[in-house]
Design an enzyme around this catalytic site. Structure first.
Site, PDB file in Angstrom:
ATOM      1  N   ASP A  67      39.438  62.858   7.997  1.00  0.00           N
ATOM      2  CA  ASP A  67      38.202  62.473   8.668  1.00  0.00           C
ATOM      3  C   ASP A  67      38.476  61.864  10.034  1.00  0.00           C
ATOM      4  O   ASP A  67      39.463  61.148  10.226  1.00  0.00           O
ATOM      5  CB  ASP A  67      37.445  61.456   7.806  1.00  0.00           C
ATOM      6  N   TYR A 126      36.131  57.885  18.359  1.00  0.00           N
ATOM      7  CA  TYR A 126      37.308  57.083  18.028  1.00  0.00           C
ATOM      8  C   TYR A 126      38.349  57.176  19.142  1.00  0.00           C
ATOM      9  O   TYR A 126      38.809  58.266  19.488  1.00  0.00           O
ATOM     10  CB  TYR A 126      37.946  57.551  16.724  1.00  0.00           C
ATOM     11  N   SER A 129      26.005  59.508   8.024  1.00  0.00           N
ATOM     12  CA  SER A 129      26.853  58.390   7.637  1.00  0.00           C
ATOM     13  C   SER A 129      25.970  57.261   7.127  1.00  0.00           C
ATOM     14  O   SER A 129      25.426  57.347   6.044  1.00  0.00           O
ATOM     15  CB  SER A 129      27.733  57.936   8.807  1.00  0.00           C
ATOM     16  N   GLN A 189      28.288  59.821   4.280  1.00  0.00           N
ATOM     17  CA  GLN A 189      29.477  58.982   4.408  1.00  0.00           C
ATOM     18  C   GLN A 189      29.044  57.536   4.674  1.00  0.00           C
ATOM     19  O   GLN A 189      29.030  57.079   5.806  1.00  0.00           O
ATOM     20  CB  GLN A 189      30.387  59.479   5.542  1.00  0.00           C
ATOM     21  N   ASN A 211      47.852  54.346  -2.105  1.00  0.00           N
ATOM     22  CA  ASN A 211      46.439  54.690  -2.287  1.00  0.00           C
ATOM     23  C   ASN A 211      46.265  55.905  -3.191  1.00  0.00           C
ATOM     24  O   ASN A 211      45.340  55.963  -4.016  1.00  0.00           O
ATOM     25  CB  ASN A 211      45.786  54.954  -0.930  1.00  0.00           C
TER      26      ASN A 211
END
Length: 324
Positions: free
Chosen positions: A50, A55, A152, A178, A294
């Site tokens: 993602d 960003y 989102s 999301q 994770n």
């Protein structure tokens, strides 16, 4: 690694996904470690990556695209998001048709792909008619530039209105959302999970470890670790989470995790994955070891007895939460 369907749709995504933000990759050593993290995730079965156009000013997409180019395109799903400013122009933001069309082409170029598997409206745009936004997203699916689209952080009302308009206008269906979701922020359980279940939307939450709070690095009565988000993150979101109540819960949850022979991160992720509406969890990682840890949450079993104990610790009560 286990895989789940994206809601009722055909796409299969890994239970653990990797998000690429690039906010703290400032040195050659950090860049090299970040590359190794993406490669390690892929090698361990992560097939969902993602990102977002805003960003690091687009650098996160460029960074991710260079690494994903090493892999067979059919072997992974990549997503991006649109809404936040990407320039100084009056139209360099939001969910207008102009901005969406311009940004999808830029994201495709940055990520070096011909299509995005998933494309999200990052936030709700009060200044653009919802019909305009939904038509643009539907057109991208028709053009083959996007396979599945969604949103989102939208409120239940905004999401419900969008689903109604899609049906009324005969548009390509929405497939995924999301939102933020974790042990400490469970607002989607109150209404949004039910809406998604009814309409077959997949849920791929971000921040399942609550900005790092649920990694166990922040402990009651201890100094904040140097180099953690709480010491360098510009918006200091994590600092607002370091309340006495949260830290008390963290201590008790750590005890539960240790009793199961694992750590808090794995416990927190496995807890999220117990919800059948969840398709994948978007996690962050600055080192390959974090990826490995994770991923251990995929398939980690939690008994009903343990889930009851966790619920007692969390003591969740539905509350009004500002979204966005």
């Amino acid at each position: 690694m286990k895989y789940r369907s994206l809601g009722k749709w055909g796409l299969k995504v890994s239970e653990i996904a990797l998000g690429s933000w690039m906010t703290d990759v400032q040195t050659p050593e950090a860049v090299d470690t970040a590359k190794k993290s993406v490669r390690r995730a892929y090698d361990l079965g992560v097939n969902f990556f993602d990102c977002a156009d805003a960003y690091s000013g687009g650098q996160a997409e460029i960074f991710l695209g260079k690494i994903l180019k090493e892999f067979e395109r059919s072997s992974f799903a990549v997503s991006s998001k649109v809404f936040f400013p990407t320039g100084n122009g009056v139209n360099d933001r939001g969910l207008s048709r102009k901005h969406i069309i311009e940004q999808i082409d830029k994201s495709l170029t940055n990520l070096q792909v011909d299509y995005l598997d998933l494309y999200f409206c990052h936030r709700y745009d009060e200044s653009t008619p919802l019909e305009e936004t939904l038509q643009a997203m539907s057109d991208l699916v028709a053009q083959g530039k996007v396979l599945y689209y969604g949103v989102s952080e939208w409120t239940p009302v905004q999401l419900t209105e969008a689903l109604y308009l899609i049906k009324e206008m005969g548009l390509r269906p929405m497939s995924v959302i999301q939102p933020q979701y974790n042990m400490m922020d469970r607002y989607i359980e109150d209404e949004i999970m039910g809406i998604c279940q009814k309409h077959g939307l997949g849920i791929v939450p971000f921040s399942p470890l609550s900005q790092g709070l649920l990694t166990g690095k922040y402990r009651k009565g201890q100094v904040i670790p140097e180099g953690s988000r709480a010491t360098h993150q510009a918006d200091r979101q994590i600092n607002n989470l370091l309340t006495e109540d949260h830290l008390d819960k963290v201590e008790r949850l750590i005890q539960v995790a240790e009793g199961l022979g694992t750590n808090l991160s794995v416990l927190a992720l496995a807890w999220c994955l117990k919800k059948p509406q969840i398709s994948s969890l978007i996690t962050g990682a600055s080192r390959p070891e974090q990826i490995e840890n994770n991923i251990a949450a995929s398939g980690f079993e939690l008994s009903e007895e343990i889930l009851t104990e966790i619920e007692h610790i969390l003591d969740y009560k539905p509350t009004v939460r500002k979204i966005g």
